[in-house]
Structures are given as structure tokens and as C-alpha cells.
Scaffold this motif. Structure first.
Motif, PDB file in Angstrom:
ATOM      1  N   THR A 101      56.685  37.726  62.753  1.00 29.22           N
ATOM      2  CA  THR A 101      56.191  38.852  63.559  1.00 29.22           C
ATOM      3  C   THR A 101      55.927  38.462  65.013  1.00 29.22           C
ATOM      4  N   ILE A 102      55.514  37.213  65.245  1.00 28.16           N
ATOM      5  CA  ILE A 102      55.253  36.801  66.636  1.00 28.16           C
ATOM      6  C   ILE A 102      56.272  35.763  67.131  1.00 28.16           C
ATOM      7  N   LYS A 103      56.996  35.158  66.194  1.00 29.35           N
ATOM      8  CA  LYS A 103      57.896  34.039  66.517  1.00 29.35           C
ATOM      9  C   LYS A 103      58.962  34.434  67.551  1.00 29.35           C
ATOM     10  N   VAL A 104      59.447  35.666  67.439  1.00 31.28           N
ATOM     11  CA  VAL A 104      60.526  36.111  68.335  1.00 31.28           C
ATOM     12  C   VAL A 104      60.104  36.123  69.799  1.00 31.28           C
ATOM     13  N   ASN A 105      58.813  36.188  70.053  1.00 27.86           N
ATOM     14  CA  ASN A 105      58.359  36.337  71.438  1.00 27.86           C
ATOM     15  C   ASN A 105      58.095  35.029  72.171  1.00 27.86           C
ATOM     16  N   PHE A 106      58.030  33.921  71.438  1.00 23.53           N
ATOM     17  CA  PHE A 106      57.560  32.684  72.070  1.00 23.53           C
ATOM     18  C   PHE A 106      58.398  31.480  71.634  1.00 23.53           C
ATOM     19  N   LYS A 107      58.433  30.466  72.513  1.00 24.02           N
ATOM     20  CA  LYS A 107      59.078  29.194  72.156  1.00 24.02           C
ATOM     21  C   LYS A 107      58.307  28.510  71.041  1.00 24.02           C
ATOM     22  N   ASN A 108      56.985  28.558  71.159  1.00 27.40           N
ATOM     23  CA  ASN A 108      56.116  27.818  70.236  1.00 27.40           C
ATOM     24  C   ASN A 108      55.104  28.775  69.612  1.00 27.40           C
ATOM     25  N   SER A 109      55.181  28.882  68.315  1.00 24.14           N
ATOM     26  CA  SER A 109      54.262  29.822  67.680  1.00 24.14           C
ATOM     27  C   SER A 109      53.819  29.281  66.326  1.00 24.14           C
ATOM     28  N   GLY A 110      52.778  29.917  65.796  1.00 21.95           N
ATOM     29  CA  GLY A 110      52.267  29.446  64.514  1.00 21.95           C
ATOM     30  C   GLY A 110      51.244  30.408  63.941  1.00 21.95           C
ATOM     31  N   VAL A 111      50.702  29.971  62.797  1.00 14.33           N
ATOM     32  CA  VAL A 111      49.638  30.725  62.144  1.00 14.33           C
ATOM     33  C   VAL A 111      48.490  29.764  61.864  1.00 14.33           C
ATOM     34  N   PHE A 112      47.295  30.252  62.065  1.00 15.46           N
ATOM     35  CA  PHE A 112      46.085  29.446  61.973  1.00 15.46           C
ATOM     36  C   PHE A 112      45.095  30.322  61.201  1.00 15.46           C
ATOM     37  N   TYR A 113      45.174  30.233  59.856  1.00 15.56           N
ATOM     38  CA  TYR A 113      44.478  31.215  59.007  1.00 15.56           C
ATOM     39  C   TYR A 113      43.285  30.588  58.281  1.00 15.56           C
ATOM     40  N   PRO A 114      42.077  30.970  58.649  1.00 15.78           N
ATOM     41  CA  PRO A 114      40.896  30.476  57.939  1.00 15.78           C
ATOM     42  C   PRO A 114      40.558  31.426  56.790  1.00 15.78           C
ATOM     43  N   LEU A 115      40.448  30.876  55.579  1.00 16.30           N
ATOM     44  CA  LEU A 115      40.155  31.723  54.410  1.00 16.30           C
ATOM     45  C   LEU A 115      38.648  31.761  54.164  1.00 16.30           C
ATOM     46  N   GLN A 116      38.029  32.786  54.730  1.00 14.12           N
ATOM     47  CA  GLN A 116      36.589  32.977  54.528  1.00 14.12           C
ATOM     48  C   GLN A 116      36.236  34.392  54.957  1.00 14.12           C
ATOM     49  N   THR A 117      35.075  34.861  54.515  1.00 20.83           N
ATOM     50  CA  THR A 117      34.601  36.157  54.974  1.00 20.83           C
ATOM     51  C   THR A 117      33.608  35.919  56.108  1.00 20.83           C
ATOM     52  N   PHE A 118      33.927  36.466  57.262  1.00 22.38           N
ATOM     53  CA  PHE A 118      33.102  36.223  58.442  1.00 22.38           C
ATOM     54  C   PHE A 118      32.362  37.487  58.875  1.00 22.38           C
ATOM     55  N   SER A 119      31.088  37.349  59.181  1.00 17.99           N
ATOM     56  CA  SER A 119      30.364  38.411  59.884  1.00 17.99           C
ATOM     57  C   SER A 119      29.772  37.760  61.125  1.00 17.99           C
ATOM     58  N   LYS A 120      29.727  38.517  62.210  1.00 20.56           N
ATOM     59  CA  LYS A 120      29.238  37.929  63.465  1.00 20.56           C
ATOM     60  C   LYS A 120      27.842  37.352  63.332  1.00 20.56           C
ATOM     61  N   GLU A 121      26.971  38.079  62.595  1.00 13.79           N
ATOM     62  CA  GLU A 121      25.550  37.715  62.557  1.00 13.79           C
ATOM     63  C   GLU A 121      25.259  36.550  61.628  1.00 13.79           C
ATOM     64  N   ILE A 122      26.194  36.259  60.719  1.00 16.37           N
ATOM     65  CA  ILE A 122      25.882  35.260  59.682  1.00 16.37           C
ATOM     66  C   ILE A 122      26.609  33.960  59.968  1.00 16.37           C
ATOM     67  N   HIS A 123      25.836  32.888  60.063  1.00  9.39           N
ATOM     68  CA  HIS A 123      26.410  31.582  60.331  1.00  9.39           C
ATOM     69  C   HIS A 123      27.266  31.111  59.154  1.00  9.39           C
ATOM     70  N   VAL A 124      28.463  30.633  59.441  1.00  6.12           N
ATOM     71  CA  VAL A 124      29.312  30.014  58.414  1.00  6.12           C
ATOM     72  C   VAL A 124      29.642  28.611  58.898  1.00  6.12           C
ATOM     73  N   SER A 125      29.440  27.629  58.040  1.00  2.00           N
ATOM     74  CA  SER A 125      29.866  26.277  58.391  1.00  2.00           C
ATOM     75  C   SER A 125      31.370  26.179  58.179  1.00  2.00           C
ATOM     76  N   LEU A 126      32.106  26.001  59.286  1.00  7.54           N
ATOM     77  CA  LEU A 126      33.569  25.941  59.169  1.00  7.54           C
ATOM     78  C   LEU A 126      34.029  24.684  58.425  1.00  7.54           C
ATOM     79  N   LYS A 127      33.177  23.679  58.366  1.00  5.75           N
ATOM     80  CA  LYS A 127      33.524  22.386  57.729  1.00  5.75           C
ATOM     81  C   LYS A 127      34.122  22.548  56.329  1.00  5.75           C
ATOM     82  N   GLU A 128      33.663  23.567  55.588  1.00  5.54           N
ATOM     83  CA  GLU A 128      34.128  23.766  54.210  1.00  5.54           C
ATOM     84  C   GLU A 128      35.189  24.859  54.096  1.00  5.54           C
ATOM     85  N   VAL A 129      35.540  25.460  55.225  1.00  2.00           N
ATOM     86  CA  VAL A 129      36.491  26.579  55.175  1.00  2.00           C
ATOM     87  C   VAL A 129      37.917  26.038  55.157  1.00  2.00           C
TER      88      VAL A 129
END
Lengths: 258, 258
Positions: A101-129
């Protein structure tokens, strides 16, 4: 493309953008700019991570080595097209959107997908994500893996098909388990018992599932083929016909699986 | 009926009987006897809590002040009828069985319902488990509350109607959330990614639900009315049509609720 990424820009200012920008800044990256469909939202996140807020998505290219598109799934394509020519890396953060979906537009592209449920107000330690990486080249993959490794101990490679299945699995294990809690509380409300009586059960069920195999841990009337109790429960849901229907389908599927 | 209960007998040797017998013994009660449909199971639990194992359910009356019927829901009525005349208190431990079912057989009867998922092999601290009490008289209720208070800090009164709703709520929040985990893992299996990648999501979702309101915390494609992602997910489930159907129903119900 810089081999060493220092400056990271964000398209989007939702939950994922907040958590990633915060985490990356803590790891010493410079957040170079934030663009959002709603400029006032961009300003808020920019203030939070000492970045510039942009009116025009093209400005994200200024002084950045990496642009992270963290917008609604159905807006990713348009945002990617609007960025225009860019020498750096562009990634999106969505489970169910192909790299294509984005590859066609750029020389260098990728996906960086964190599997977690995020809410702005609630702290999540990314270390375990867990983070899932896909990229247009081995070089880009290597760079993205390095960045993810600074945020978390759990970095995986996953192509677009794997990531889609992963996202569907996460909808069941996350979104839909939460919906089961919400339904449970709605039913409990009718009994005038306090909602917290369900909390130990919720935590015990989740805790067992991550230590063992949920398939083997299944209990309840449907697992025991206890049709009398199932009927009583569906009768008790007469005033909530949607949940009676759902109860019946789930009971049928569990019975079928055991 | 003894005002002060010392000797407790069990009909049944399943998960609830094990956990209750263990907890009551630790609190200083004497477990006077165990009867089970399968005598060898009665022997095992009797050995564990230094009690006698009985071949005949009527023997439970010997030297006991309280008989706890912890058998399958649909066997409670028969077991209660088989006990015969008894001066002590008889309770059952089931969520969805009315007190009425055993009340006709005894002068003193009640319900002693712990809301938790029990497995024999897994330790559960009863201290946090909510117990729900119903009884044939205020005296019996008082006695059962006293016993429950030694096991847990959370003792509630609940009549048969409340307890039925509570059990339905618990099926959703416990059994059915576990089924969501099991489905999630089955789908993930198709992606060749390790199952543990779902664990942080499972724990975070449960942890948020008990701190907040799951209804307000609902996220995901259905919550956002993201029909494109929902369609992608249902297509990805083409080889698992049961789960595609379930996914669709859950997405529909969530969309309808928000």
C-alpha cells in the motif's frame, strides 16, 4: 537513506503515535516533526515530545531520516501519496494494511507494527510489547529491527499475510475478549451486584491462558455439554436478545470443538 | 443444627470440592467425609484432607454439621434426595441451580457459591474469591457467612435470580473470554508466529478492564466502524468459516452498541 537513524517524524497523533514518539524520544531519538489531520492534535503531541508541528504533511520530510505513518488504516494510502518524493524510510504501523500500500510511493519503506492496545492516558511499558517488522529491502529491515530492539526485547519479522492473521488473532484475544467483559458487566448490572465481583475471574482466566493453553483450559456449561444450564442462561437473557443469540452461537462452537 | 460448625462433609470430588476442602481445612475445620460417584476419586480427596471416604452418600451425615454438595449441576437434585433425613445444614455450590432444588429435602439448606475458575492443579488464593450466600433462614445465612468470611474477604448475599445472572455474566467474562483466547491462538497458528506474542495483549486487556470500564475501553475495527478492515479479516478467515461467522456477529454487535 541514512544507515543511522536519528530524526524521526510522525504522520498522525493518535494512541500509537503518542506511545511510539514517547518511547523513541526516551531512547535518544530526535522527534523532528508531527503532522496530523487536525493541527491542534499535532501541536499537543509536538509539545509533549519537543518537536515541530506541521500544517502540511510534506514538511515531515524536513530534517527527518524516517517517517512513521500512524494514522487510521483507511487513511494510510492517501497520506503516503501526499508525502511525495522522499529519500528516507517511510513505515506504517498497521496490522491489516499490506506493505504494498505504501511501497509504490517510496524507495525505502516498511511496516513497524506494535501488537498492544494503547490508550493515551494509560502507561504501557513497550519493553514487553512485540513489534513486527516488514521492509522493502534487507537494509531497511535491518535498520527497523535495530530501532525496534531499542524499544522492546521482542522483535519479529512478519510479512503482510502473517501480520493480517496476527491482527485477526489479536481482535479475538483483545478486542473481543474485552467485549465479553463488557457484556458480563452489562448482565451483572441487572442483578444489583457490584461489578468488581467479576474481576478476580477476569484476571485468573487471563493469567491461566498465558501460562497454559486456553484450548485445554476451557471450562463452563458449553464445554461440559450441560444443555440444561445453557437453556437456563439463554432464558435469563430473554430481555437481551442480542446476547442470547451470541451466547447460543458461542455455546454451539465450543460444544463442536470438544 | 449446630450454631458452631466444626465438621464438614463433601458430596463430590471435583475442582470446587478440592479447593473448598483444602481452604476449610486450613481454616481449622475438620473434613469429616467425602463421597463421590466414583469412589476412587473420593479416596484421593479424602487422603488429601485427612477425611474418610464413603461408598454411600448417606454416610456423609455421620459426625458432620454441614454437607457441601459440589457435584455437576444436573446431579445436585438426586444427590440431595439420596442424603435423606439430616439435622445439619446442606448447601450446594452452583451458580445456576436455585436453592429451591435442595430446600425441599432439608430443614436447613443454603447455597455457598464461589465465583472463580478452579483447576485441581492450579493454586487459587480463596482470599480474593467472591462467595455468594443464600439460605433457608437467617440463622443458616449467618452461619454460612461466618464460614465464608474465614475463606475470603468478599462475602455477598445473592438470591437464586441474582446468582443465575451472575453465572451468565461469569460465562461471558470467564469461559467466553477464554474461548476468544483459544480462537486467537488457533488463528495465530496459521501464521507460524509464536503463540506468546498474544500474551502481553491478553494481560493488558484484562488489567485495563478491572481498573476501568470495559465498555469505555472497547477498541478495534468494529468499534471504529472500520468496514474495510472487518472485510479483510473475514476474508482472512475463509478457511475457518465458524470463526468468520462469529467475527461478523461480534463486529455487528459492537457497532450496534457504539
Amino acid at each position: 537513506m541514512q544507515q543511522s537513524i536519528k530524526n524521526i517524524a510522525f504522520a498522525g497523533s493518535g494512541n500509537i503515535a503518542w506511545h511510539l514518539a514517547k518511547g523513541l524520544k526516551q531512547q535518544g531519538y530526535h522527534i523532528s516533526g508531527i503532522w496530523s489531520r487536525d493541527y491542534s492534535h499535532a501541536v499537543k503531541l509536538a509539545d509533549f515530545c519537543e518537536a515541530k508541528a506541521f500544517h502540511d504533511v510534506k514538511e515531515l520530510r524536513d530534517e527527518s531520516d524516517l517517517i512513521i505513518i500512524a494514522v487510521a488504516d483507511n487513511a494510510i494510502k492517501n497520506v503516503a501519496e501526499s508525502i511525495g518524493n522522499y529519500e528516507g524510510i517511510v513505515v506504517h504501523t498497521a496490522g491489516s494494511v499490506a506493505l504494498e500500500t505504501i511501497k509504490v510511493n517510496f524507495k525505502n519503506s516498511g511496516v513497524f507494527y506494535p501488537l498492544q492496545t494503547f490508550s493515551k492516558e494509560i502507561h504501557v511499558s513497550l519493553k514487553e510489547v512485540p513489534f513486527f517488522i516488514e521492509a522493502s529491502s534487507e537494509d531497511v529491515k535491518h535498520i527497523l529491527q535495530q530501532i525496534a530492539s531499542k524499544l522492546t526485547t521482542k522483535v519479529y519479522k512478519a510479512d503482510s499475510r502473517q501480520r493480517l492473521l496476527l491482527h485477526v488473532a489479536a481482535v479475538f484475544a483483545g478486542n473481543y475478549s474485552n467485549f465479553m467483559y463488557a457484556i458480563g458487566e452489562e448482565i451483572l448490572n441487572k442483578s444489583n451486584l457490584p461489578l468488581e465481583v467479576l474481576h478476580p475471574l477476569i484476571m485468573e482466566t487471563a493469567g491461566k491462558a498465558v501460562k497454559g493453553d486456553p484450548k485445554l483450559l476451557q471450562t463452563g456449561p458449553a464445554r461440559r455439554n450441560d444443555t440444561i444450564t445453557i437453556e437456563k442462561h439463554m432464558d435469563a437473557l430473554a430481555s437481551l436478545p442480542d446476547y442470547a443469540e451470541l451466547y447460543g452461537l458461542l455455546a454451539k462452537l465450543i460444544s463442536k470443538n470438544y
